[in-house]
Write a protein that holds these residues in place. Structure first.
Motif, PDB file in Angstrom:
ATOM      1  N   ALA A 123       0.833  -1.197   0.000  1.00  0.00           N
ATOM      2  CA  ALA A 123       0.000   0.000   0.000  1.00  0.00           C
ATOM      3  C   ALA A 123       0.871   1.252   0.000  1.00  0.00           C
ATOM      4  CB  ALA A 123      -0.926   0.007   1.217  1.00  0.00           C
ATOM      5  N   GLY A 124       0.396   2.274  -0.710  1.00  0.00           N
ATOM      6  CA  GLY A 124       1.095   3.550  -0.709  1.00  0.00           C
ATOM      7  C   GLY A 124       1.756   3.877  -2.027  1.00  0.00           C
ATOM      8  N   PRO A 125       2.023   5.167  -2.250  1.00  0.00           N
ATOM      9  CA  PRO A 125       2.576   5.622  -3.540  1.00  0.00           C
ATOM     10  C   PRO A 125       4.034   5.262  -3.743  1.00  0.00           C
ATOM     11  CG  PRO A 125       2.418   7.464  -2.006  1.00  0.00           C
ATOM     12  CD  PRO A 125       1.743   6.300  -1.343  1.00  0.00           C
ATOM     13  N   GLY A 126       4.708   4.785  -2.694  1.00  0.00           N
ATOM     14  CA  GLY A 126       6.117   4.438  -2.870  1.00  0.00           C
ATOM     15  C   GLY A 126       6.331   3.211  -3.726  1.00  0.00           C
ATOM     16  N   TRP A 127       5.391   2.282  -3.699  1.00  0.00           N
ATOM     17  CA  TRP A 127       5.555   1.036  -4.444  1.00  0.00           C
ATOM     18  C   TRP A 127       5.288   1.228  -5.938  1.00  0.00           C
ATOM     19  CZ3 TRP A 127       7.792  -2.356  -1.464  1.00  0.00           C
ATOM     20  CH2 TRP A 127       7.512  -2.399  -0.094  1.00  0.00           C
ATOM     21  N   ARG A 128       6.122   0.637  -6.759  1.00  0.00           N
ATOM     22  CA  ARG A 128       5.912   0.630  -8.214  1.00  0.00           C
ATOM     23  C   ARG A 128       5.380  -0.737  -8.616  1.00  0.00           C
ATOM     24  NH1 ARG A 128      11.389   2.003 -10.982  1.00  0.00           N
ATOM     25  NH2 ARG A 128      10.175   1.060 -12.681  1.00  0.00           N
ATOM     26  N   VAL A 129       4.303  -0.734  -9.354  1.00  0.00           N
ATOM     27  CA  VAL A 129       3.649  -1.990  -9.722  1.00  0.00           C
ATOM     28  C   VAL A 129       4.597  -2.904 -10.489  1.00  0.00           C
ATOM     29  CG1 VAL A 129       1.754  -3.001 -11.045  1.00  0.00           C
ATOM     30  CG2 VAL A 129       1.373  -0.910  -9.744  1.00  0.00           C
ATOM     31  N   ASP A 130       5.435  -2.329 -11.358  1.00  0.00           N
ATOM     32  CA  ASP A 130       6.297  -3.170 -12.191  1.00  0.00           C
ATOM     33  C   ASP A 130       7.447  -3.801 -11.426  1.00  0.00           C
ATOM     34  OD1 ASP A 130       7.544  -0.757 -11.766  1.00  0.00           O
ATOM     35  OD2 ASP A 130       8.368  -0.595 -13.785  1.00  0.00           O
ATOM     36  N   THR A 131       7.655  -3.432 -10.171  1.00  0.00           N
ATOM     37  CA  THR A 131       8.728  -4.027  -9.376  1.00  0.00           C
ATOM     38  C   THR A 131       8.203  -4.960  -8.289  1.00  0.00           C
ATOM     39  OG1 THR A 131       8.788  -2.216  -7.757  1.00  0.00           O
ATOM     40  CG2 THR A 131      10.138  -1.971  -9.746  1.00  0.00           C
ATOM     41  N   LEU A 132       6.900  -5.092  -8.170  1.00  0.00           N
ATOM     42  CA  LEU A 132       6.333  -5.905  -7.106  1.00  0.00           C
ATOM     43  C   LEU A 132       6.505  -7.395  -7.406  1.00  0.00           C
ATOM     44  CD1 LEU A 132       2.984  -4.046  -6.323  1.00  0.00           C
ATOM     45  CD2 LEU A 132       5.173  -3.887  -5.115  1.00  0.00           C
ATOM     46  N   PRO A 133       6.818  -8.204  -6.408  1.00  0.00           N
ATOM     47  CA  PRO A 133       6.909  -9.660  -6.612  1.00  0.00           C
ATOM     48  C   PRO A 133       5.546 -10.221  -7.014  1.00  0.00           C
ATOM     49  CG  PRO A 133       7.892  -9.002  -4.508  1.00  0.00           C
ATOM     50  CD  PRO A 133       7.171  -7.811  -5.037  1.00  0.00           C
ATOM     51  N   SER A 134       5.558 -11.306  -7.742  1.00  0.00           N
ATOM     52  CA  SER A 134       4.321 -11.956  -8.142  1.00  0.00           C
ATOM     53  C   SER A 134       3.539 -12.396  -6.908  1.00  0.00           C
ATOM     54  CB  SER A 134       4.638 -13.175  -9.013  1.00  0.00           C
ATOM     55  OG  SER A 134       3.453 -13.873  -9.358  1.00  0.00           O
ATOM     56  N   GLY A 135       2.244 -12.111  -6.914  1.00  0.00           N
ATOM     57  CA  GLY A 135       1.396 -12.475  -5.793  1.00  0.00           C
ATOM     58  C   GLY A 135       1.103 -11.340  -4.849  1.00  0.00           C
ATOM     59  N   VAL A 136       1.819 -10.229  -4.992  1.00  0.00           N
ATOM     60  CA  VAL A 136       1.566  -9.049  -4.156  1.00  0.00           C
ATOM     61  C   VAL A 136       0.564  -8.147  -4.868  1.00  0.00           C
ATOM     62  CG1 VAL A 136       2.586  -6.964  -3.158  1.00  0.00           C
ATOM     63  CG2 VAL A 136       3.818  -9.138  -3.056  1.00  0.00           C
ATOM     64  N   VAL A 137      -0.387  -7.608  -4.114  1.00  0.00           N
ATOM     65  CA  VAL A 137      -1.424  -6.740  -4.671  1.00  0.00           C
ATOM     66  C   VAL A 137      -1.172  -5.309  -4.196  1.00  0.00           C
ATOM     67  CG1 VAL A 137      -3.897  -6.267  -4.778  1.00  0.00           C
ATOM     68  CG2 VAL A 137      -3.072  -8.632  -4.647  1.00  0.00           C
ATOM     69  N   ARG A 138      -1.276  -4.359  -5.115  1.00  0.00           N
ATOM     70  CA  ARG A 138      -1.143  -2.943  -4.751  1.00  0.00           C
ATOM     71  C   ARG A 138      -2.514  -2.283  -4.848  1.00  0.00           C
ATOM     72  NH1 ARG A 138      -0.497   2.233  -6.695  1.00  0.00           N
ATOM     73  NH2 ARG A 138       1.099   3.522  -5.694  1.00  0.00           N
TER      74      ARG A 138
END
Length: 311
Positions: free
Chosen positions: A272-287
Motif C-alpha cells: 500500500a502507498g505511492p512508494g511502491w511501483r507496480v512493475d517491481t512488485l513480486p508476483s502475488g503481491v497486490v497494490r
C-alpha cells in the motif's frame, strides 16, 4: 443563504471555527446573530456572517480578539461576487493553505490548521467521521488538507507546526474510532510500515476503517525492520499483511519477497502507498489503488477465513 438566516452550526462550518468559538465571540465581543424570533434560536444574517469573516481573518493573522472585534464591527466591504475583503488588512497573505478541488469542510479545516486551532480541527474530524465514516472522511476531507500542507511546506519550508498539529489531531481521531471498534474475532490482519518508513497516517486510517467494520488487526507502526516484520508474521500467522510505503526510498521489493517466502506466509500481501511501483512488485503481491480498495481486500480475505470449510 435564506431570508431566515443561518444556524450557529452552519456558520461555524462555513468559517472553519468551532461553535464554542462563535459563542465566545458573541458573549465577549458582541458579534452574535442579529435576528431573534421569540421561542426560537437566534439566526445569523448576511451582515453577521460578514463581520464574523473579518473576525476570523484577523485572528488568523495574529490580531488580538478584542482588537479584531473592533475592526469587525466597523464592517467589511464585498466585491461583486460577494467575497469579503478587509478595508485595511491584507486577506490572509502567505498563511493560507490552498485546498484545490475540495469542499467547504476541507477549506474550513485548512483555515483551522493555519490558526493552530486544535479544538476546531478535532471537532471537524470527529463530526465528519460520525457523519460519513472513515474512508469518506479520509478521501474527501483529510487527504486533501494534508496534501495541501505538504505541498506548501515543500515550497516554503514552513508550516511544520501546522503539519505536526494536524497529524496529532488526525491520529487521535482515528485512535478513538479504533477503540470503539467491536471486533468479535482475533486479529488476523497485520499492518506495518516498510523499513525506515515514518509516515503512518494512511495506515492509521486503514486501521480505523477496519475497526469501523468490526475487523480486528495488529498495528506495528513506523520503521519496521524486515527481521522484526518476519518475526511478527511467524508468531501471529496473519491472513493478510499490509505494508505501507510513502516514498520510493522505502519501497524495497525485497521486503515483500521475504514475506512471500515464509512457511506461514499471509494469504494476502498488500503493498500500500505511492512508494511502491507496480512493475517491481513480486508476483502475488497486490497494490491497492486507494484506502477503499485496501479495506475491501482486507475484509474479503478476513471473511473468507472466517467462513466454515464445510467439512
Amino acid at each position: 443563504m435564506t431570508g431566515e438566516g443561518l444556524s450557529a452550526g452552519t456558520v461555524a462550518r462555513r468559517l472553519g471555527v468551532a461553535v464554542t468559538t462563535l459563542r465566545t465571540w458573541h458573549q465577549r465581543y458582541g458579534l452574535g446573530p442579529s435576528q431573534h424570533v421569540p421561542g426560537h434560536h437566534r439566526r445569523y444574517m448576511p451582515s453577521d456572517l460578514a463581520r464574523l469573516e473579518v473576525m476570523r481573518q484577523l485572528t488568523a493573522e495574529g490580531v488580538a480578539p478584542a482588537e479584531a472585534a473592533r475592526w469587525a464591527k466597523q464592517g467589511p466591504t464585498a466585491d461583486a461576487g460577494g467575497e469579503v475583503r478587509l478595508r485595511t488588512v491584507r486577506d490572509g497573505g502567505g498563511q493560507r493553505i490552498p485546498v484545490v478541488r475540495a469542499g467547504p469542510a476541507a477549506r474550513g479545516l485548512a483555515r483551522a490548521a493555519v490558526r493552530l486551532d486544535s479544538v476546531t480541527i478535532s471537532e471537524t474530524i470527529e463530526q465528519a467521521l460520525e457523519r460519513n465514516g472513515v474512508v469518506a472522511t479520509w478521501d474527501d476531507l483529510l487527504r486533501p488538507v494534508l496534501a495541501a500542507i505538504g505541498e506548501r511546506h515543500a515550497a516554503t519550508a514552513g508550516l511544520i507546526e501546522v503539519e505536526h498539529l494536524m497529524s496529532r489531531c488526525v491520529s487521535e481521531a482515528f485512535a478513538a474510532v479504533a477503540r470503539a471498534g467491536k471486533a468479535t474475532s482475533p486479529p488476523r490482519i497485520l499492518l506495518s510500515c516498510a523499513d525506515e518508513e515514518q509516515h503512518t497516517l494512511p495506515l492509521e486510517a486503514l486501521a480505523a476503517a477496519l475497526a469501523e467494520a468490526g475487523v480486528a488487526y495488529r498495528m506495528l507502526g513506523a520503521r519496521m525492520p524486515v527481521a522484526a516484520l518476519v518475526e511478527a508474521v511467524n508468531r501471529t500467522g496473519p491472513v493478510a499483511a499490509v505494508i505501507w510505503s510513502h516514498t520510493t526510498a522505502t519501497a524495497a521489493p525485497g521486503q515483500l519477497s521475504t514475506l512471500l517466502a515464509l512457511p506461514r506466509r499471509p494469504l494476502l500481501v498488500l503493498a500500500a502507498g505511492p512508494g511502491w511501483r507496480v512493475d517491481t512488485l513480486p508476483s502475488g503481491v497486490v497494490r491497492p489503488a486507494n484506502l477503499a480498495e485496501a479495506v475491501s481486500l482486507a475484509l474479503a480475505v478476513s471473511d473468507s477465513w472466517d467462513q466454515p470449510s464445510g467439512e
